[in-house]
Design an enzyme around this catalytic site. Structure first.
Site, mmCIF file in Angstrom:
data_model
loop_
_atom_site.group_PDB
_atom_site.id
_atom_site.type_symbol
_atom_site.label_atom_id
_atom_site.label_comp_id
_atom_site.label_asym_id
_atom_site.label_seq_id
_atom_site.Cartn_x
_atom_site.Cartn_y
_atom_site.Cartn_z
ATOM 1 N N CYS A 41 84.523 -33.341 -5.142
ATOM 2 C CA CYS A 41 84.420 -31.758 -5.015
ATOM 3 C C CYS A 41 85.250 -31.022 -3.857
ATOM 4 O O CYS A 41 85.486 -30.220 -4.004
ATOM 5 C CB CYS A 41 83.027 -31.211 -5.135
ATOM 6 S SG CYS A 41 82.153 -32.046 -6.688
ATOM 7 N N CYS A 88 76.239 -31.718 -5.732
ATOM 8 C CA CYS A 88 74.992 -32.342 -6.528
ATOM 9 C C CYS A 88 74.029 -33.162 -5.510
ATOM 10 O O CYS A 88 73.343 -33.549 -5.660
ATOM 11 C CB CYS A 88 75.275 -32.912 -7.630
ATOM 12 S SG CYS A 88 76.119 -34.476 -7.406
ATOM 13 N N CYS A 103 90.450 -46.101 -19.976
ATOM 14 C CA CYS A 103 90.300 -46.536 -18.477
ATOM 15 C C CYS A 103 91.437 -45.776 -17.571
ATOM 16 O O CYS A 103 92.668 -45.854 -18.048
ATOM 17 C CB CYS A 103 90.710 -48.059 -18.125
ATOM 18 S SG CYS A 103 90.426 -48.659 -16.575
ATOM 19 N N CYS A 113 87.408 -47.339 -15.519
ATOM 20 C CA CYS A 113 87.420 -46.495 -14.468
ATOM 21 C C CYS A 113 87.604 -44.999 -14.910
ATOM 22 O O CYS A 113 88.363 -44.537 -15.769
ATOM 23 C CB CYS A 113 88.659 -46.955 -13.610
ATOM 24 S SG CYS A 113 89.033 -45.659 -12.265
ATOM 25 N N HIS A 156 94.385 -49.939 -10.796
ATOM 26 C CA HIS A 156 95.128 -50.896 -11.730
ATOM 27 C C HIS A 156 95.702 -51.978 -11.184
ATOM 28 O O HIS A 156 95.774 -53.323 -11.525
ATOM 29 C CB HIS A 156 95.878 -50.024 -12.442
ATOM 30 C CG HIS A 156 96.821 -50.635 -13.509
ATOM 31 N ND1 HIS A 156 96.020 -51.166 -14.685
ATOM 32 C CD2 HIS A 156 98.106 -50.881 -13.839
ATOM 33 C CE1 HIS A 156 97.186 -51.455 -15.582
ATOM 34 N NE2 HIS A 156 98.233 -51.210 -14.978
ATOM 35 N N CYS A 165 82.598 -50.295 -11.398
ATOM 36 C CA CYS A 165 82.744 -49.915 -12.704
ATOM 37 C C CYS A 165 83.085 -50.884 -14.017
ATOM 38 O O CYS A 165 82.668 -51.139 -14.753
ATOM 39 C CB CYS A 165 83.650 -48.574 -12.647
ATOM 40 S SG CYS A 165 82.771 -47.249 -11.771
ATOM 41 N N CYS A 172 91.264 -55.931 -21.224
ATOM 42 C CA CYS A 172 91.568 -54.734 -20.337
ATOM 43 C C CYS A 172 90.920 -53.440 -21.036
ATOM 44 O O CYS A 172 91.087 -53.491 -22.578
ATOM 45 C CB CYS A 172 93.084 -54.632 -20.234
ATOM 46 S SG CYS A 172 93.748 -52.950 -19.570
ATOM 47 N N CYS A 231 93.085 -54.914 -9.858
ATOM 48 C CA CYS A 231 92.014 -55.015 -11.051
ATOM 49 C C CYS A 231 92.069 -56.539 -11.417
ATOM 50 O O CYS A 231 93.333 -56.958 -11.794
ATOM 51 C CB CYS A 231 92.005 -54.096 -12.488
ATOM 52 S SG CYS A 231 90.975 -54.418 -13.466
ATOM 53 N N CYS A 273 88.018 -50.005 -5.214
ATOM 54 C CA CYS A 273 86.954 -50.494 -5.790
ATOM 55 C C CYS A 273 86.963 -52.068 -6.250
ATOM 56 O O CYS A 273 86.108 -52.682 -6.118
ATOM 57 C CB CYS A 273 86.732 -49.467 -6.932
ATOM 58 S SG CYS A 273 86.180 -47.710 -6.542
ATOM 59 N N CYS A 321 83.286 -39.801 -6.666
ATOM 60 C CA CYS A 321 82.440 -38.869 -7.272
ATOM 61 C C CYS A 321 81.345 -39.975 -7.824
ATOM 62 O O CYS A 321 81.460 -40.428 -8.989
ATOM 63 C CB CYS A 321 82.843 -38.078 -8.480
ATOM 64 S SG CYS A 321 81.766 -36.965 -9.183
ATOM 65 N N CYS A 326 87.420 -41.268 -10.766
ATOM 66 C CA CYS A 326 86.594 -40.189 -10.070
ATOM 67 C C CYS A 326 87.113 -39.888 -8.760
ATOM 68 O O CYS A 326 86.649 -38.751 -8.162
ATOM 69 C CB CYS A 326 84.894 -40.893 -9.736
ATOM 70 S SG CYS A 326 84.931 -42.096 -8.503
ATOM 71 N N CYS A 349 76.890 -37.490 -3.153
ATOM 72 C CA CYS A 349 77.739 -38.018 -1.947
ATOM 73 C C CYS A 349 76.697 -38.170 -0.920
ATOM 74 O O CYS A 349 76.702 -39.393 -0.284
ATOM 75 C CB CYS A 349 78.773 -37.368 -1.581
ATOM 76 S SG CYS A 349 80.022 -37.253 -2.902
HETATM 77 S S1 SF4 Z 1 90.915 -52.352 -16.992
HETATM 78 FE FE1 SF4 Z 1 91.865 -50.507 -16.285
HETATM 79 S S2 SF4 Z 1 92.285 -50.891 -14.147
HETATM 80 FE FE2 SF4 Z 1 92.123 -52.986 -15.179
HETATM 81 S S3 SF4 Z 1 93.909 -53.749 -15.842
HETATM 82 FE FE3 SF4 Z 1 93.025 -52.598 -17.427
HETATM 83 S S4 SF4 Z 1 93.689 -50.336 -17.331
HETATM 84 FE FE4 SF4 Z 1 94.068 -51.561 -15.324
HETATM 85 S S1 SF4 Z 2 85.475 -44.416 -11.524
HETATM 86 FE FE1 SF4 Z 2 87.337 -45.769 -10.682
HETATM 87 S S2 SF4 Z 2 87.581 -44.979 -8.513
HETATM 88 FE FE2 SF4 Z 2 85.546 -44.292 -9.351
HETATM 89 S S3 SF4 Z 2 84.384 -45.824 -8.409
HETATM 90 FE FE3 SF4 Z 2 84.747 -46.330 -10.692
HETATM 91 S S4 SF4 Z 2 86.457 -47.726 -10.272
HETATM 92 FE FE4 SF4 Z 2 86.135 -46.528 -8.423
#
Ligand code: SF4
Ligand code: SF4
Length: 297
Positions: free
Chosen positions: A147, A50, A250, A278, A221, A271, A244, A224, A259, A185, A281, A53
């Site tokens: 992709c 698309c 997630c 999350c 995770h 995100c 969470c 995070c 990230c 992505c 992606c 990127c």
């Molecule tokens: S928000 Fe998502 S990445 Fe963060 S601790 Fe919870 S499950 Fe794990």
């Molecule tokens: S979806 Fe997950 S891997 Fe993709 S940018 Fe968001 S936090 Fe990062």
């Protein structure tokens, strides 16, 4: 952030002169130490993508995208950025792919339509044919975005084109080039440009399954800031609540990416920081199954 006006301005500058703008001092100093003759040339081809990127790559701030494609690398061709078009552009690509323009790396964004090669044509030639020819001449390939690394959205269940990743394409052809894979992505600009800086200044970075450990060693995770909530079983029940986000779908526990420590949009947010789960992606499983919703609400 690069808005459309600035994007067009930058593209015009690149097209008109391909020269360097004034640069921040540390970057300018680094550039003085670089031998422009030795930085890698990039030929950037797009498959089933698309262009997200490419747009993300232009958001790079440190160094800027302009610095990256004029100093730390030389962008030989990119459909959206190059000054050339039509037969001139095709001749330019042919010159690189045939090996007449010297050493180069091939960057590929998007998946490859294995079952329908005419679904992705550059000029009058399928992308797949360029990839076959480039395999004989390129120094290596960089798959940019999910992709290209895993098939991504074009390869979602039910796709008609038989979309596959670049790695899968090489595997089916029994090719074994150097392949660096950078999913996402869209892809994070740092993941791509810092890999190129590493290639230029240090050498090939450590890779696992072709992905640079620099960015994809840990799961979202594990890094995070809400991991403590996960351990304490403090779960958000709807988007926007603290806690969470696991019960909202997630996919941080299944997704390798940095990230949580890198953030996005020049360090503005990311995100989970924006209270969105999350969606995995950068994962090989991203949107592969029809019955796999991005969010569970
Ligand atoms: S928000 Fe998502 S990445 Fe963060 S601790 Fe919870 S499950 Fe794990
Ligand atoms: S979806 Fe997950 S891997 Fe993709 S940018 Fe968001 S936090 Fe990062």
């Amino acid at each position: 952030m690069l808005d459309r006006r600035n994007f067009l301005k930058m593209a015009a500058t690149l097209s008109a002169t391909f020269s360097l703008p004034s640069l921040p001092e540390p970057v300018a100093a680094a550039l003085k130490r670089l031998d422009p003759a030795t930085v890698p040339k990039l030929i950037y081809l797009q498959g089933q993508s698309c262009t997200g990127c490419s747009i993300s790559l232009l958001q790079a701030e440190s160094p800027s995208a302009v610095t990256m494609i004029t100093a730390y690398s030389k962008l030989g061709f990119h459909a959206d950025l190059s000054a050339t078009s039509g037969s001139q552009a095709l001749d330019l690509i042919e010159r690189y792919i045939s090996g007449d323009a010297g050493e180069y790396f091939l960057a590929v964004e998007g998946s490859i339509p294995w079952d329908m090669d005419k679904a992705c044509i550059i000029g009058e030639k399928p992308l797949a044919q360029y990839l076959v020819e480039a395999n004989k001449t390129m120094s290596g390939a960089v798959a940019i975005g999910t992709c290209a690394t895993h098939g991504g959205i074009p390869a979602a269940e039910g796709n008609l084109t038989g979309a596959i990743s670049l790695g899968e394409f090489y595997q089916r052809k029994n090719f074994h080039p150097l392949l660096v894979q950078i999913p996402g992505c869209s892809v994070h600009p740092d993941w791509v440009w810092h890999t190129i800086i590493h290639l230029v200044k240090v050498g090939l970075p450590e890779l696992t399954n072709g992905q640079p450990d620099l960015f994809f060693k840990n799961k979202v995770h594990a890094l995070c800031p809400r991991y403590h909530d996960f351990q304490q079983e403090i779960f958000a029940k709807k988007i926007g609540e603290p806690g969470c986000l696991f019960k909202l779908g997630c996919l941080g526990p299944d997704t390798f990416a940095d990230c949580p420590t890198r953030w996005w949009n020049g360090g503005q947010t990311w995100c989970i920081g924006a209270n969105a789960p999350c969606i995995g992606c950068s994962s090989p499983n991203f949107v592969r199954k029809k019955d796999f919703p991005i969010y569970r609400l």
